[in-house]
Design a protein around this motif. Sequence first.
Motif, short mmCIF file in Angstrom:
data_model
loop_
_atom_site.label_atom_id
_atom_site.label_comp_id
_atom_site.label_asym_id
_atom_site.label_seq_id
_atom_site.Cartn_x
_atom_site.Cartn_y
_atom_site.Cartn_z
N HIS A 167 2.13 5.90 -7.27
CA HIS A 167 0.99 6.17 -8.15
C HIS A 167 -0.13 6.97 -7.49
O HIS A 167 -1.10 7.31 -8.16
CB HIS A 167 0.40 4.85 -8.66
CG HIS A 167 1.35 4.05 -9.49
ND1 HIS A 167 2.16 3.06 -8.97
CD2 HIS A 167 1.63 4.10 -10.82
CE1 HIS A 167 2.87 2.53 -9.93
NE2 HIS A 167 2.59 3.14 -11.06
N GLY A 168 0.00 7.24 -6.20
CA GLY A 168 -1.08 7.94 -5.53
C GLY A 168 -2.26 7.00 -5.26
O GLY A 168 -2.15 5.78 -5.42
N ILE A 169 -3.40 7.57 -4.90
CA ILE A 169 -4.57 6.76 -4.55
C ILE A 169 -5.05 5.91 -5.72
O ILE A 169 -5.59 4.83 -5.55
CB ILE A 169 -5.71 7.67 -4.02
CG1 ILE A 169 -6.84 6.82 -3.40
CG2 ILE A 169 -6.25 8.55 -5.14
CD1 ILE A 169 -6.47 6.12 -2.13
N GLN A 170 -4.82 6.41 -6.97
CA GLN A 170 -5.27 5.64 -8.13
C GLN A 170 -4.51 4.33 -8.29
O GLN A 170 -4.98 3.41 -8.96
CB GLN A 170 -5.18 6.46 -9.42
CG GLN A 170 -3.80 6.90 -9.82
CD GLN A 170 -3.48 8.31 -9.32
OE1 GLN A 170 -3.92 8.70 -8.23
NE2 GLN A 170 -2.73 9.07 -10.11
N GLY A 171 -3.34 4.23 -7.65
CA GLY A 171 -2.60 2.97 -7.70
C GLY A 171 -3.36 1.83 -7.05
O GLY A 171 -3.25 0.68 -7.48
N LEU A 172 -4.13 2.13 -6.02
CA LEU A 172 -4.93 1.10 -5.35
C LEU A 172 -6.17 0.73 -6.14
O LEU A 172 -6.85 -0.25 -5.83
CB LEU A 172 -5.34 1.59 -3.95
CG LEU A 172 -4.23 1.71 -2.91
CD1 LEU A 172 -4.74 2.39 -1.66
CD2 LEU A 172 -3.65 0.34 -2.57
N THR A 201 0.83 -1.21 0.00
CA THR A 201 0.00 0.00 0.00
C THR A 201 0.86 1.26 0.00
O THR A 201 0.63 2.19 -0.77
CB THR A 201 -0.93 0.01 1.23
OG1 THR A 201 -1.73 -1.17 1.22
CG2 THR A 201 -1.83 1.23 1.22
N ARG A 202 1.88 1.28 0.87
CA ARG A 202 2.76 2.45 0.94
C ARG A 202 3.46 2.69 -0.39
O ARG A 202 3.58 3.84 -0.85
CB ARG A 202 3.80 2.25 2.04
CG ARG A 202 3.25 2.44 3.45
CD ARG A 202 4.29 2.06 4.49
NE ARG A 202 3.82 2.28 5.84
CZ ARG A 202 4.43 1.81 6.92
NH1 ARG A 202 5.53 1.09 6.79
NH2 ARG A 202 3.94 2.06 8.13
N GLU A 203 3.95 1.60 -1.02
CA GLU A 203 4.66 1.73 -2.29
C GLU A 203 3.74 2.23 -3.39
O GLU A 203 4.11 3.09 -4.20
CB GLU A 203 5.28 0.38 -2.67
CG GLU A 203 6.10 0.40 -3.94
CD GLU A 203 7.32 1.32 -3.86
OE1 GLU A 203 7.81 1.72 -4.93
OE2 GLU A 203 7.75 1.65 -2.73
#
Length: 330
Positions: free
Chosen positions: A186-191, A179-181
Amino acid sequence: MTQQPVSLPAKLINGGVAGMVGVTCVFPIDLAKTRLQNQRSNHQVYRNMMDCLIKTVRSEGYFGMYRGAAVNLTLVTPEKAIKLAANDFFRHHLSRGEQKLSVFKEMLAGSGAGMCQVIITTPMEMLKIQLQDAGRLVAQRNVAVLPALRLGGARAVLSCSYSMGPPAPVRRVSALQITRELLRTHGIQGLYKGLGATLMRDIPFSVIYFPLFAHLNALGKPSGEESAPFYWSFAAGCTAGCMAAVAVSPCDVVKTRLQSLSKSASEEMYSGVMDCFSKIVRKEGPAALLKGAGCRALVIAPLFGIAQVVYFVGVGEFLLGQSPFTLYGP
């Protein structure tokens, strides 16, 4: 005596408890599904579900079958709570002035529930898949290394690349580290990578599941006013869940591939849903879109059967009934 309407907090508790019980029972099969969906035809590490589970236990231990379970158990409560409560909410508002919902309105309520749940489902699946698939990538590398080591002699070892060596252990990585990475890079859109594919899977699933379950469950009611027996609700949930899961299995394969961040050098990269779909069909054949379909059916059928039983048993109503606070609606 008129039955008191159930409040939203009770629905949320029921959905949460149902999700936790179901996930605990079927998580190893879900791990096998993810690994089978991610392996390519030219790099077969696992032959089937049982082969995957046996190899997982041998290489990673018993708890290796539960890699990523903590993420699911943490987030499945809000996910299942939102899904089941949203479906009830939409059904309630669509049924105003009507004694019985039409099939179209039932499907509409289901699609609304599917859209609501992706807020939690997408990051939950994103993190779970990274943890579940780590063992497959290590096993794939070891499959390439061990035959060369077994050939014996320096010649066999020297013919390998310098990266080869003794079988590598599974690297332990936590959901928090991932999650941290993702947030850092990528910011929140990474999740929310694979959000489109998740919507493509979850909306049709809910459109099929909820109306089908409602009609199957209604067949077991002794009369119009009474509820179906718990065993009938369980069987109806299993049947509806199994049929809906198989129907959307191609979308689940695409979603799993898109959300897998760690890939071996030989594995394809995808730029989006259509790119992933076309590359799978072109390079692995249409049958690849049904990889893990049997595992998915084995996961979803008991998961939703258990969920519906726990939901209808009314754990939330019991807990709130013992509460000193008035949480029921008027």
